[in-house]
Design a protein around this motif. Structure first.
Motif, PDB file in Angstrom:
ATOM      1  N   UNK A  56       0.848  -1.186   0.000  1.00 37.80           N
ATOM      2  CA  UNK A  56       0.000   0.000   0.000  1.00 37.80           C
ATOM      3  C   UNK A  56       0.887   1.241   0.000  1.00 37.80           C
ATOM      4  N   UNK A 112      -3.079  -8.756  16.684  1.00 39.59           N
ATOM      5  CA  UNK A 112      -3.152  -8.820  15.228  1.00 39.59           C
ATOM      6  C   UNK A 112      -4.393  -8.088  14.731  1.00 39.59           C
ATOM      7  N   UNK A 137      -4.518  -4.767  12.310  1.00 35.73           N
ATOM      8  CA  UNK A 137      -5.083  -4.677  10.957  1.00 35.73           C
ATOM      9  C   UNK A 137      -6.258  -3.697  10.911  1.00 35.73           C
ATOM     10  N   UNK A 155      -7.207   0.977   8.979  1.00 35.57           N
ATOM     11  CA  UNK A 155      -8.426   1.077   8.153  1.00 35.57           C
ATOM     12  C   UNK A 155      -9.458   1.984   8.800  1.00 35.57           C
ATOM     13  N   UNK A 171      -9.084  -8.776   7.292  1.00 31.85           N
ATOM     14  CA  UNK A 171      -8.019  -8.052   6.571  1.00 31.85           C
ATOM     15  C   UNK A 171      -7.355  -8.847   5.451  1.00 31.85           C
ATOM     16  N   UNK A 199      -7.109   1.842  -0.439  1.00 34.22           N
ATOM     17  CA  UNK A 199      -6.077   1.260   0.438  1.00 34.22           C
ATOM     18  C   UNK A 199      -6.506   1.288   1.891  1.00 34.22           C
ATOM     19  N   UNK A 218       0.200 -14.483   4.403  1.00 31.58           N
ATOM     20  CA  UNK A 218      -0.040 -14.823   5.800  1.00 31.58           C
ATOM     21  C   UNK A 218      -0.570 -16.255   5.905  1.00 31.58           C
ATOM     22  N   UNK A 242      -3.953 -17.155   7.735  1.00 36.78           N
ATOM     23  CA  UNK A 242      -5.229 -16.891   7.083  1.00 36.78           C
ATOM     24  C   UNK A 242      -5.620 -18.060   6.171  1.00 36.78           C
ATOM     25  N   UNK A 278      -0.283  -9.534  -5.442  1.00 39.02           N
ATOM     26  CA  UNK A 278       0.732  -8.533  -5.797  1.00 39.02           C
ATOM     27  C   UNK A 278       1.902  -8.543  -4.806  1.00 39.02           C
ATOM     28  N   UNK A 279       1.674  -9.126  -3.639  1.00 35.60           N
ATOM     29  CA  UNK A 279       2.742  -9.151  -2.633  1.00 35.60           C
ATOM     30  C   UNK A 279       3.591 -10.416  -2.781  1.00 35.60           C
ATOM     31  N   UNK A 305       6.416 -11.275  -0.481  1.00 35.79           N
ATOM     32  CA  UNK A 305       6.153 -11.640   0.915  1.00 35.79           C
ATOM     33  C   UNK A 305       5.329 -12.922   1.015  1.00 35.79           C
ATOM     34  N   UNK A 324      -5.844  -5.202  -5.462  1.00 34.96           N
ATOM     35  CA  UNK A 324      -5.101  -3.985  -5.745  1.00 34.96           C
ATOM     36  C   UNK A 324      -4.881  -3.844  -7.255  1.00 34.96           C
TER      37      UNK A 324
END
Ligand SMILES: Nc1nc2c(ncn2[C@@H]2O[C@H](COP(=O)(O)OP(=O)(O)OP(=O)(O)O)[C@@H](O)[C@H]2O)c(=O)[nH]1
Ligand SMILES: [Mg+2]
Lengths: 981, 218
Positions: free
Chosen positions: A36, A551, A555, A559, B31, B48, B105, B108, B137-138, B141, B166
């Motif tokens: 971002x 966490x 997050x 926002x 998220x 974003x 992650x 998740x 796009x990450x 990571x 994104x």
């Protein structure tokens, strides 16, 4: 020595000055590790600014305001004074100035820097032109926050500080200002070195090598350092200082000979080469040379008062901190022999004093008694705009975008041949903000207006101009733009907050009109009854230990209301996290539910510099309005809340309720975020502030009425929408006129019998004070507390909680017997002289008794009609109209209260449906004829089973009296009023 | 609401053919980008600072498949574990579900598997489930390997794509793939009347009867 305390917080002989600079830009398209965009540097700076705004020291120019303009420009407003030490230096008066005066100046500087250090701030930007003096000779450090603001210079592309003052270790690494490993130690020690170099200049009145360029200066300095280092004995190497070498190299030896050893020792401590062995600024401030000037302990005691058990006092003891309590005033330092030189100093420091005298027109004098922040707030209201000010003097120039294009751009995104934008270069220039326009807007104000007395405020006959009194009637948005009115409100709330908590009831009363935006944070805290030692409470909570909730908090914060610059800043995120963690840690019975972040946002935004207070407000707010909402299993609490909400819609807007009920648009699907976050997840902050201004005045049930107010505003759309349209409408909340919504909500609240809002999970707090301020000025109000108080009826007249299942299955609310009495306007203070029998009381309510005729005849509520259950059942079976219902037709618009015996609940529900069904047809006069046909058709389709009953619900207000109450009502001694048939 | 559904895939104008309406639910840890995927699909936008979802949010979007117009009624749910008990209210009666995880992650992904299990046990047996590895796009990571997720999806009969709200990569595609897989003619009742068709059922009161076990915010 005229009353310092009064003058101390005021703007007084200071002026408001504005300066501007631009933050460095991130390269286009650069992203953080989360993919971002990076937080713009200007926003980071804004977040770091707030701590500066709260600093208070007699030798600092107070920071007033900072805002972000276009192209990462920052505009900063501070207090300024007319003379700088540079001017005095240039006037070459230092040499002749008595040592004592110079030491006094030095002391002021060192003490201020030490204070900054104690607040975790490095100055790094000391220079003669940044040291101002007020007319009384007090030092006022200016622009001392730049290094802190820019995160040690990392956020801007220009260098900060006077290179001639820099310590050797900084000079040797200055090309890498942001290297965290080395920077910290070097930076903290650098201020002491700077003080040493500056002191040399002040004490001698000479610059070291005035003719040299910065480069040559540094070379000289390093030579001096090298010689000093080589010369020092190996045993003392680490303590080596450069004083002797420096004065020798600069040819200043003759001065130093006259100085006492103490002064020399002071300088030596500053000019130690090795940063680790240089003195701490605090040690310097305690140096023996300053004994004469050291302030009485007043300031430090004020500080400890705050840290050791500050109870929430909205107006801090800033006054004490600012009072000039040093033992020796500047002018006294000159002594007898210094008369002559003192006169020169005076002419420089007080060159503008005459202007101030001239300006002594009534109102401006009193205006200057307000604090700089207040004056600036008013200045903006009076049409002041920083951008315009800078444009006027050419500090901001607009360059046509076409001229800013690069000559060459590569497909990879690299650009070449862009002209350096001069606009972005750092310019230290200071623009004084003229108060003329503000003065002229306030010229009609009498001096008395500036000093309202508490009892005048209480009696609402303060010394305010007529126009302010008129303004109360204007719409809020206009009031908030009116300079004179806002000054008036500011003065009133300042006065009241000074007296908090004793003035709380007057604050409540005043807040009903509106809340001064300037004092909103403090007023909210007082409305929430924050009174404990907030700082100690907050200190005591563990905000650091990692928990399983982290966490989610992490997050959610990025926002949450991120359009707001402060909340989007890294400083804002850190504070946010600490407050949320503190709340979770200090409420073990509760857990973090997504939404708590939104709830915290308004408090953090308002108390950005006071986490402790933000935390205290959040805690109080949740205790009062959201009791049980953050339980791990909050289902029963929320279910009950939503069921009550549903009943409230049915009570106030049966038609809308019917529609929503029919299409299955139930509150569970849209209203959870409304209530769980008290609308903070639904509206942007400016709207929330206005909504909460009023919400905070209401009892815990008031937010329910806000929900009805919201639906009411969207009523027309909702009525015509299908399920999908309705749910889409709320997935993306449309424009809402908040002021109207608030007014509607209050109206709904005032016309709701309290028992309709009864919830078993409501916060058990006494809201005796709270009940009164939304309500007390209403003669027609149903909440007539006095009547019931005198009655002191059995608890049985109160409403009892229903099991959740029945609460959810019923469509219209139940009310207590007590509320029925109130609705009937029975003033029970004199039960012996009731409304004369037979005369039906003129009320908004029609009680309908569903008990059998015999029972009804034994005793009943006067004015009630008897429609026994049997008639209802007959009616259900026969399509013919029953005469029994004629009375209902006549009662349209009234609240129908069904009165029945215990255990009749199913039947009671049935009759409510029927009555409402029949009466509804008459609810609209204009279309009477058309409607008269309509019901028959509908009626014909109607199946009289209990289930379908509920589908034809109420288009008039209706309410069921809690059935157990009727027997009590009748058993009571009010037989005079009962049963006269 | 004027902007609703005016970007993204559109009906191709030929009003011929059937109209089908489907209820689709998004599930997954907080998220991971559920709301962002919906926003990208429905409005073609990416925020974003997309707000977190409390309870649930609702959107609609229409796509065209050959001669069929498919209207999605999309329920975007709150990801926090605590809101779990609200979920049945939304996936009950849904014809399709997208279970989302964040490729950067690992946790998740674990949570996504949990959702798949729950859907296969408790949702309609004919439900079409898609697995979306979002934030593709990450890549630098990445913590969840493509193959790992792909294998898992195959084993459990799920549609699978890596998406990025994104960059818009695969966002429309995953919805289209779902639309293709949904039964369009086999369902009872005329496809034309969306409101009453058996395939397009909205949440009705019956879904929320206390007896049915749906409880709020538990
Ligand atoms: N880099 C990247 N970031 C994304 C992508 N999708 C979403 N995000 C970001 O991830 C964060 C969370 O996205 P949301 O859409 O709010 O996530 P959510 O799953 O709806 O979360 P809850 O509402 O809490 O359940 C936001 O800051 C988004 O901007 C993506 O494809 N790539
Ligand atoms: Mg979401």
């Amino acid at each position: 020595m005229v009353s310092f305390v009064r003058r101390s917080t005021s703007l007084d002989d200071a002026a408001l000055g504005a300066s501007t600079f631009t933050a460095s830009l991130h390269s286009i398209e650069s992203c953080g590790s989360d993919g971002l965009p990076l937080t713009p540097n200007a926003i980071k700076i804004l977040g770091r600014f707030e701590v500066l705004r709260n600093l208070s020291h007699p030798n600092l120019c107070r920071y007033v305001h900072m805002e972000r303009g276009k192209h990462e420009r920052l505009m900063c407003v501070t207090e300024t004074f007319s003379a700088t030490l540079q001017e005095c230096f240039d006037a070459e008066i230092f040499e002749a100035t008595p040592m004592k005066v110079k030491l006094k100046i030095l002391y002021d500087i060192v003490d201020a820097v030490a204070y900054l250090r104690s607040q975790g701030i490095l100055h790094r930007n000391l220079r003669l032109s940044n040291i101002m003096l007020d007319a009384r000779g007090n030092v006022k450090l200016f622009d001392f926050g730049l290094f802190h603001l820019t995160d040690s210079g990392c956020l801007v592309s220009f260098p900060i500080g006077n290179i001639e003052y820099f310590a050797p270790e900084v000079l040797s690494m200055s090309h890498k200002p942001c290297d965290p490993s080395y920077a910290y130690l070097a930076n903290t020690a650098c201020d002491a070195w700077i003080i040493g170099m500056l002191s040399l200049e002040i004490l001698t009145g000479r610059r070291l090598w005035p003719e040299l360029s910065a480069d040559a200066f540094c070379i000289n300095l390093f030579k001096v350092v090298e010689i000093a280092w080589l010369n020092s004995s190996s045993r003392m190497k680490s303590q080596t200082d450069v004083l002797d070498e420096l004065v020798r190299a600069a040819g200043l030896d003759r001065y130093i000979e006259e100085w006492s050893d103490e002064i020399k020792s002071f300088l030596r401590q500053c000019l130690v080469i090795h940063p680790n062995f240089r003195a701490e600024v605090q040690e310097l401030a305690n140096h023996a040379i300053f004994t004469d000037f050291r302030r009485l302990t007043v300031r430090s005691s004020a500080k400890t008062m705050r840290s050791q058990g500050r109870h929430f006092l909205p107006i801090h003891l800033e006054a004490v901190g600012n009072a000039d309590t040093s033992t020796l005033s500047f002018w006294n330092c000159f002594g007898e022999v210094g008369e002559e030189i003192a006169a020169i100093w005076r002419s420089i420091l007080q060159k503008n004093a005459s202007d101030v005298e001239n300006l002594d027109s009534n109102s401006s004098k009193h205006l200057l008694q307000q604090s700089p922040k207040e004056v600036f707030f008013l200045w903006q209201l009076a049409g002041g705009d920083l951008d315009t000010e800078f444009r006027k003097v050419g500090l901001i120039r607009t360059k046509p975008p076409i001229l800013c294009l690069p000559r060459l751009g590569l497909l990879e995104g690299e650009m070449f041949g862009m002209e350096r934008d001069k606009n972005r270069a750092y310019n230290k220039a200071l623009v004084e903000l003229s108060l003329d326009q503000l003065r002229s807007r306030l010229q009609n104000l009498s001096p008395r207006s500036y000093y309202p007395l508490l009892d005048e405020i209480e009696k609402s006959d303060g010394p305010f101009s007529e126009s302010s009194k008129e303004a109360v009637k204007l719409p809020l948005v206009i009031r908030e733009k009116d300079v004179e009115y806002q000054l008036h409100r500011m003065l009133v709330f300042k006065r009241l907050l000074e007296g908090y908590p004793f003035t709380r009831s007057i604050i409540l009363k005043e807040a009903r009109n509106d809340i001064s935006p300037f004092y909103r944070a403090e007023v909210w805290a007082s409305l929430l009854d924050v009174i404990s030692d907030v700082e100690a409470d907050y200190e005591a909570v563990d905000k650091e230990t990692p928990t399983a909730t982290d966490r989610q908090i992490e997050v959610d914060i990025p926002r949450c209301h991120q359009y707001d610059e402060l909340l989007a800043s890294p400083t804002g995120h850190q504070k946010f996290k600490r407050i949320l963690k503190a709340w979770v840690a200090s409420h073990p019975q509760y857990v973090y539910w997504q939404g708590l972040d939104s709830l915290c946002a308004p408090f953090l935004r308002l108390n950005f510099c006071d986490e402790a207070l933000a935390f205290a407000c959040l805690s109080k707010f949740i205790d009062k309005y959201l009791a049980g909402f953050f339980l791990k299993d909050n289902s029963p609490v929320i279910q009950e809340y939503l069921a009550t909400f549903s009943h409230l819609i049915a009570f106030h807007d049966p038609q809308l309720f019917n529609h929503l009920d029919e299409i299955g648009f139930i509150p569970e699907l849209y209203a959870i975020p409304w209530f769980l976050t008290m609308y903070t997840h639904v509206f942007p902050l400016p709207k929330i502030l206005h909504l909460w201004d009023k919400l905070l005045l209401g009892p815990p049930s008031f937010p329910l009425c806000v929900g009805v107010g919201l639906l009411h505003q969207l009523r027309d759309s909702l009525l015509s929408f299908s399920f999908n349209d309705c749910i889409l409408l709320f997935s993306d909340m449309p424009q809402i006129d908040i002021e109207r919504c608030v007014q509607d909500s209050i109206r709904f609240f005032r016309s709701t019998p309290p028992s309709v809002l009864h919830r078993s999970h409501e916060a058990k707090i006494s809201f005796k004070v709270i009940g009164e301020h939304l309500v007390d000025d209403l003669p027609d109000m149903v909440h007539s507390a006095s009547a019931s108080d005198k009655l002191n009826l059995s608890r049985e007249l109160e409403i009892h909680a229903l099991p959740l299942a029945s609460l959810k299955s019923e469509k219209c609310p139940r009310i207590s017997a007590k509320d029925l009495l109130d609705l009937l306007n029975w003033h029970m203070g004199s039960p012996e002289t009731p409304t004369s029998p037979g005369e039906s009381p003129k009320t908004k309510v029609l009680p309908v008794d569903v008990r059998p005729k015999e029972e009804f005849q034994k005793g009943c509520v006067p004015g009630s009609v008897n429609i026994p259950l049997q008639v209802v059942l007959d009616f259900e079976q026969n399509v013919t109209t029953s005469t029994e219902f004629d009375v209902l037709f006549a009662a349209r618009g009234k609240i129908i209260v069904v009165v029945g015996n215990r255990g009749n609940s199913g039947a009671v529900r049935g009759i409510v449906c029927i009555m409402n069904f029949t009466t509804s047809q008459l609810s609209n006069n204009d279309h009477l004829a058309r409607l008269m046909k309509f019901p028959i058709r509908r009626f014909a389709n109607w199946r009289p089973s209990t289930e379908s009953c509920s589908n034809y619900l109420l288009e008039i207000k209706s309410t069921v009296l809690k059935e157990t109450c009727i027997s009590y009502l009748i058993r009571l001694k009010y037989t005079v009023t009962f049963g006269e048939n | 609401m004027a902007a609703r559904g005016n970007t993204g895939p559109k009906p191709n104008g030929s009003a011929q053919g059937k109209i089908c309406q489907f209820k689709l639910v998004l599930l997954g840890e907080s998220a991971v980008g559920k709301s962002s995927l919906v926003l990208r699909f429905v409005k073609g936008q990416f925020h974003e600072y997309q707000e977190s979802t409390i309870g649930a949010a609702f959107m609609t979007q229409t796509v065209c498949l050959d001669d069929t117009t498919v209207k999605f009624e999309i329920w975007d749910t709150a990801g926090q574990e605590r809101y779990h008990s609200l979920a049945p209210m939304y996936y009950r009666g849904a014809q399709a579900a997208i279970v989302v995880y964040d490729i950067s992650n690992q946790d998740t992904f674990g949570r996504a598997k949990g959702w798949v299990k729950e859907l296969q046990r408790q949702a309609s047996p004919t439900i079409v489930i898609a697995l979306a590895g979002n934030k593709s796009d990450l890549a630098s990571k990445r913590m969840v390997e493509y193959d790992e997720a792909q294998t898992y999806a195959e084993e459990h009969g799920l549609l699978f794509m890596e998406t990025s709200a994104k960059t818009a990569m695969n966002v429309n595609d995953i919805f289209l793939a779902i639309a293709k897989k949904l039964p369009k003619s086999g369902g009872p009742g005329p496809g034309g009347d969306a409101g009453s068709s058996a395939t397009g059922r909205r949440i009705t009161e019956a879904d929320n009867q206390p007896s049915s076990g749906a409880s709020c915010c538990k």
